[in-house]
Design a protein around this motif. Structure first.
Motif, PDB file in Angstrom:
ATOM      1  N   LEU A 128      99.533  75.459   5.727  1.00 18.69           N
ATOM      2  CA  LEU A 128      98.475  74.619   5.152  1.00 18.69           C
ATOM      3  C   LEU A 128      97.292  75.476   4.727  1.00 18.69           C
ATOM      4  CD1 LEU A 128      97.283  71.789   4.566  1.00 18.69           C
ATOM      5  CD2 LEU A 128      96.483  71.756   6.936  1.00 18.69           C
ATOM      6  N   ALA A 129      96.935  76.437   5.565  1.00 20.45           N
ATOM      7  CA  ALA A 129      95.809  77.318   5.251  1.00 20.45           C
ATOM      8  C   ALA A 129      96.117  78.187   4.035  1.00 20.45           C
ATOM      9  CB  ALA A 129      95.487  78.199   6.461  1.00 20.45           C
ATOM     10  N   ILE A 130      97.339  78.711   3.968  1.00 22.42           N
ATOM     11  CA  ILE A 130      97.721  79.554   2.828  1.00 22.42           C
ATOM     12  C   ILE A 130      97.757  78.724   1.545  1.00 22.42           C
ATOM     13  CG2 ILE A 130      99.578  80.946   1.823  1.00 22.42           C
ATOM     14  CD1 ILE A 130     100.293  81.826   4.679  1.00 22.42           C
ATOM     15  N   GLY A 131      98.349  77.531   1.622  1.00 25.94           N
ATOM     16  CA  GLY A 131      98.408  76.663   0.452  1.00 25.94           C
ATOM     17  C   GLY A 131      97.017  76.285  -0.037  1.00 25.94           C
ATOM     18  N   THR A 132      96.124  75.998   0.898  1.00 23.21           N
ATOM     19  CA  THR A 132      94.743  75.655   0.538  1.00 23.21           C
ATOM     20  C   THR A 132      94.035  76.850  -0.091  1.00 23.21           C
ATOM     21  OG1 THR A 132      94.616  74.002   2.310  1.00 23.21           O
ATOM     22  CG2 THR A 132      92.533  74.835   1.440  1.00 23.21           C
ATOM     23  N   PHE A 133      94.275  78.027   0.471  1.00 23.62           N
ATOM     24  CA  PHE A 133      93.675  79.250  -0.089  1.00 23.62           C
ATOM     25  C   PHE A 133      94.163  79.495  -1.507  1.00 23.62           C
ATOM     26  CE2 PHE A 133      94.100  83.815  -0.939  1.00 23.62           C
ATOM     27  CZ  PHE A 133      92.768  84.188  -0.881  1.00 23.62           C
ATOM     28  N   LYS A 134      95.466  79.354  -1.735  1.00 26.88           N
ATOM     29  CA  LYS A 134      96.021  79.585  -3.070  1.00 26.88           C
ATOM     30  C   LYS A 134      95.499  78.538  -4.056  1.00 26.88           C
ATOM     31  CE  LYS A 134     100.263  81.143  -3.558  1.00 26.88           C
ATOM     32  NZ  LYS A 134     100.091  82.568  -3.864  1.00 26.88           N
ATOM     33  N   GLY A 135      95.401  77.295  -3.606  1.00 22.34           N
ATOM     34  CA  GLY A 135      94.848  76.257  -4.462  1.00 22.34           C
ATOM     35  C   GLY A 135      93.393  76.519  -4.805  1.00 22.34           C
ATOM     36  N   THR A 136      92.623  76.975  -3.820  1.00 18.11           N
ATOM     37  CA  THR A 136      91.212  77.295  -4.043  1.00 18.11           C
ATOM     38  C   THR A 136      91.077  78.472  -5.006  1.00 18.11           C
ATOM     39  OG1 THR A 136      90.672  76.517  -1.811  1.00 18.11           O
ATOM     40  CG2 THR A 136      89.067  77.948  -2.898  1.00 18.11           C
ATOM     41  N   THR A 137      91.939  79.466  -4.845  1.00 21.31           N
ATOM     42  CA  THR A 137      91.930  80.626  -5.745  1.00 21.31           C
ATOM     43  C   THR A 137      92.140  80.189  -7.188  1.00 21.31           C
ATOM     44  OG1 THR A 137      92.780  82.071  -4.002  1.00 21.31           O
ATOM     45  CG2 THR A 137      93.031  82.833  -6.268  1.00 21.31           C
ATOM     46  N   ARG A 138      93.056  79.246  -7.397  1.00 19.42           N
ATOM     47  CA  ARG A 138      93.321  78.751  -8.753  1.00 19.42           C
ATOM     48  C   ARG A 138      92.095  78.021  -9.316  1.00 19.42           C
ATOM     49  NH1 ARG A 138      97.874  76.585  -6.924  1.00 19.42           N
ATOM     50  NH2 ARG A 138      97.305  74.492  -7.622  1.00 19.42           N
ATOM     51  N   LEU A 188      88.377  60.863   1.203  1.00 21.89           N
ATOM     52  CA  LEU A 188      88.427  62.203   0.622  1.00 21.89           C
ATOM     53  C   LEU A 188      89.181  62.172  -0.707  1.00 21.89           C
ATOM     54  CD1 LEU A 188      87.994  65.261   0.751  1.00 21.89           C
ATOM     55  CD2 LEU A 188      90.057  65.418   2.180  1.00 21.89           C
ATOM     56  N   ASN A 189      90.290  61.460  -0.723  1.00 21.28           N
ATOM     57  CA  ASN A 189      91.090  61.361  -1.941  1.00 21.28           C
ATOM     58  C   ASN A 189      90.310  60.646  -3.053  1.00 21.28           C
ATOM     59  OD1 ASN A 189      93.370  61.948  -3.380  1.00 21.28           O
ATOM     60  ND2 ASN A 189      94.518  60.169  -2.690  1.00 21.28           N
ATOM     61  N   TYR A 190      89.595  59.582  -2.695  1.00 20.74           N
ATOM     62  CA  TYR A 190      88.791  58.856  -3.685  1.00 20.74           C
ATOM     63  C   TYR A 190      87.718  59.770  -4.270  1.00 20.74           C
ATOM     64  CZ  TYR A 190      85.602  55.556  -5.815  1.00 20.74           C
ATOM     65  OH  TYR A 190      84.791  54.919  -6.717  1.00 20.74           O
ATOM     66  N   TRP A 191      87.069  60.516  -3.420  1.00 19.57           N
ATOM     67  CA  TRP A 191      86.021  61.432  -3.874  1.00 19.57           C
ATOM     68  C   TRP A 191      86.588  62.465  -4.850  1.00 19.57           C
ATOM     69  CZ3 TRP A 191      85.401  66.773  -2.233  1.00 19.57           C
ATOM     70  CH2 TRP A 191      84.231  67.366  -2.733  1.00 19.57           C
ATOM     71  N   LEU A 192      87.789  62.985  -4.567  1.00 22.61           N
ATOM     72  CA  LEU A 192      88.410  63.983  -5.441  1.00 22.61           C
ATOM     73  C   LEU A 192      88.799  63.373  -6.786  1.00 22.61           C
ATOM     74  CD1 LEU A 192      90.644  65.835  -2.831  1.00 22.61           C
ATOM     75  CD2 LEU A 192      88.578  66.699  -3.929  1.00 22.61           C
ATOM     76  N   LEU A 193      89.354  62.167  -6.757  1.00 25.47           N
ATOM     77  CA  LEU A 193      89.735  61.506  -8.003  1.00 25.47           C
ATOM     78  C   LEU A 193      88.500  61.165  -8.834  1.00 25.47           C
ATOM     79  CD1 LEU A 193      92.542  59.108  -6.699  1.00 25.47           C
ATOM     80  CD2 LEU A 193      92.844  61.162  -8.089  1.00 25.47           C
ATOM     81  N   GLN A 248      82.156  71.406  -8.090  1.00 20.70           N
ATOM     82  CA  GLN A 248      81.896  70.335  -7.114  1.00 20.70           C
ATOM     83  C   GLN A 248      82.697  70.519  -5.832  1.00 20.70           C
ATOM     84  OE1 GLN A 248      81.894  66.463  -8.860  1.00 20.70           O
ATOM     85  NE2 GLN A 248      82.194  65.387  -6.930  1.00 20.70           N
ATOM     86  N   ASN A 249      83.895  71.025  -5.951  1.00 24.25           N
ATOM     87  CA  ASN A 249      84.758  71.192  -4.782  1.00 24.25           C
ATOM     88  C   ASN A 249      84.761  72.656  -4.357  1.00 24.25           C
ATOM     89  OD1 ASN A 249      85.442  68.507  -5.314  1.00 24.25           O
ATOM     90  ND2 ASN A 249      87.213  69.099  -6.535  1.00 24.25           N
ATOM     91  N   TRP A 266      91.052  70.680  -1.877  1.00 24.93           N
ATOM     92  CA  TRP A 266      91.323  69.731  -0.802  1.00 24.93           C
ATOM     93  C   TRP A 266      92.699  69.079  -0.939  1.00 24.93           C
ATOM     94  CZ3 TRP A 266      88.234  69.444   3.320  1.00 24.93           C
ATOM     95  CH2 TRP A 266      86.925  69.914   3.195  1.00 24.93           C
ATOM     96  N   TYR A 267      93.467  69.492  -1.944  1.00 30.30           N
ATOM     97  CA  TYR A 267      94.721  68.798  -2.251  1.00 30.30           C
ATOM     98  C   TYR A 267      95.633  68.693  -1.039  1.00 30.30           C
ATOM     99  CZ  TYR A 267      99.245  67.687  -4.296  1.00 30.30           C
ATOM    100  OH  TYR A 267     100.444  67.094  -4.568  1.00 30.30           O
ATOM    101  N   GLU A 268      95.967  69.827  -0.427  1.00 29.71           N
ATOM    102  CA  GLU A 268      96.905  69.823   0.700  1.00 29.71           C
ATOM    103  C   GLU A 268      96.357  69.031   1.879  1.00 29.71           C
ATOM    104  OE1 GLU A 268      99.993  70.755   1.302  1.00 29.71           O
ATOM    105  OE2 GLU A 268     100.237  71.322  -0.784  1.00 29.71           O
ATOM    106  N   ILE A 269      95.082  69.214   2.171  1.00 27.23           N
ATOM    107  CA  ILE A 269      94.477  68.565   3.337  1.00 27.23           C
ATOM    108  C   ILE A 269      94.468  67.050   3.166  1.00 27.23           C
ATOM    109  CG2 ILE A 269      92.341  68.312   4.665  1.00 27.23           C
ATOM    110  CD1 ILE A 269      91.768  71.286   3.927  1.00 27.23           C
TER     111      ILE A 269
END
Length: 446
Positions: A159-169, A297-302, A318-319, A323-326
């Motif tokens: 989860l941490a790695i996926g979040t890191f990779k998503g944040t990097t993108r 959290l999902n509503y805020w992201l959408l 803004q983000n 937060w996708y994976e979480i």
């Protein structure tokens, strides 16, 4: 010579109905997310503005993405991980013979890999997950005897790695914009650009052109023509995208996306969460925590997507992290808690029983969704690709659900397995398996 018992596939008595029920529900949920990609160009599913969608289309976009986006695939992935443990537990309890449990396990996955290739490049489904499931499943075998705590730790690390990779993108996209805009500003000031600044400027201008409304609509039109064309035309269009998607799945973010749920499913199976062994209070806490944290959290992201006009280069403004994976894991846990409460209270026995048959035939039903939707939308069939409103796609989804529930329950009255399950098992054991219920079981040595 009799076939050793260990070499037989799981018999009906060995199945856990609640896991089959959850798998059936997850499978139906996957179509809820896949149907826009079967029926319309992908950019139109993401950006509501391209077709100026309002009314039912607008609200359906919100409902599906708020409650189900990412969670149904996660649910299915979680049950895949649990299923791997369940299979290996049963195989390892049987008497030793010529074929080891590891051999059977890896044979299944290698055949699944091939089926994934067929689903993507013969049935032309650009969103196939069988290929990456098989590739990811190859890594699970060494963890079959792992303690639950280790499985949970691995899930958290993934989860941490996926979040890191998503944040990097996210920040890569932001950097593309900020560097490009800076280079354009220097150019306006008559400052001579360095080679790197020229590249930044060109990359940003190319991105803007490709993501303009006109460009997106042109690409969507080309995609409609390709999918409504002949089988060969569609294949030529789909194959490069499949190659890119499957490479991204195995080597990129999507791999960690799966690993989180694979290991979470193994953890939940070993701790009894998926089999209903936890007290009712546990599932209430799971549901409330998942929904109360995940849905806001999902509503805020959408909402932030709308606030930024669907511009992915501005999401990092803004983000601070991806937060996708979480958020999808949180909502997934809410769904799991809710379904397990229905099971524990016994208020949906009939529904869960119906869905258990869908889950027992999950492999057949997954491929059947590709076949049915391919016939409805692609040029080799009815050619309705790009021709339906969003709400009409979900009417099709409901019809496919009804058909698969009825078909699965009738089929299993007469046959031991779904048709594709039977082929998969026969290939795995390299021996024709009994198919009809009237056919005697293969002999065992118990």
């Amino acid at each position: 010579m009799p076939t050793p018992q260990y070499a037989l596939p799981l018999q009906q008595s060995e199945r856990l109905q609640i896991i089959d029920s959850l798998r059936g529900i997850a499978l139906c949920g996957i179509l809820l997310m896949n149907i826009p990609y079967f029926g319309m160009p992908h950019m139109m599913d993401f950006d509501l503005r391209l077709r100026n969608e309002t009314g039912a289309n607008y609200y359906l976009w919100w409902i599906v993405r708020l409650f189900f986006e990412g969670t149904m695939r996660g649910f299915f992935s979680m049950l895949f991980g649990a299923g791997c443990i369940l299979l290996l537990e049963r195989l390892e309890k049987r008497p030793p013979g010529d074929i080891s449990p590891a051999d059977i396990y890896y044979r299944r996955l290698l055949w699944l890999l091939l089926f994934g290739f067929v689903d993507a490049n013969v049935l032309l489904w650009n969103g196939d997950v069988l290929y990456v499931y098989a590739a990811g499943g190859l890594l699970l075998y060494p963890f079959r005897h792992a303690k639950p705590r280790l499985l949970l730790i691995v899930a958290i690390i993934a989860l941490a790695i996926g979040t890191f990779k998503g944040t990097t993108r996210l920040y890569e996209q932001k950097a593309k914009r900020t560097k490009g805009e800076y280079a354009l500003q220097l150019e306006k000031q008559k400052v001579k650009l360095t080679e790197k600044q020229k590249n930044d400027k060109e990359a940003w201008e190319k991105f803007q052109k490709e993501h303009s409304r006109e460009s997106q609509l042109k690409e969507a039109k080309e995609e409609v023509e390709a999918y409504q064309g002949s089988y060969v035309q569609t294949l030529k269009h789909v194959y490069p995208r499949n190659e890119e998607y499957q490479s991204f799945s195995v080597y990129g973010f999507f791999f960690w996306d799966l690993m989180v749920c694979f290991f979470l499913g193994m953890y939940f199976y070993k701790t009894g969460v998926l089999t209903g062994l936890k007290p009712v209070s546990f599932y209430w806490k799971l549901m409330l925590a998942g929904y109360l944290l995940g849905l806001p959290l999902n509503y805020w992201l959408l909402d932030s997507i709308f606030q930024k006009d669907f511009d992915i280069t501005r999401m990092a403004d803004q983000n601070l992290i991806s937060w996708y994976e979480i958020r999808r894991i949180l909502v997934l846990l809410g769904h799991l808690g809710l379904l397990m409460l229905l099971y524990k209270y016994g208020v949906a026995k009939g529904f869960l029983k119906l869905m258990a048959s869908v889950g027992q035939m999950a492999f057949t039903n997954y491929l059947m969704q590709s076949i049915i939707c391919g016939f409805i939308f692609y040029g080799a069939g009815l050619r309705w690709y790009g021709a339906m409103e969003r709400y009409e796609l979900y009417i099709v989804t409901g019809c496919v659900w009804i058909f698969q529930v009825i078909f699965s329950n009738i089929w299993l009255k007469y046959y031991r397995f779904g048709p594709f399950e039977w082929v998969w098992r026969s290939l795995t054991y390299w021996k024709k398996q009994p198919f009809k219920r009237s056919t005697p079981s293969l002999p065992d040595l118990a």
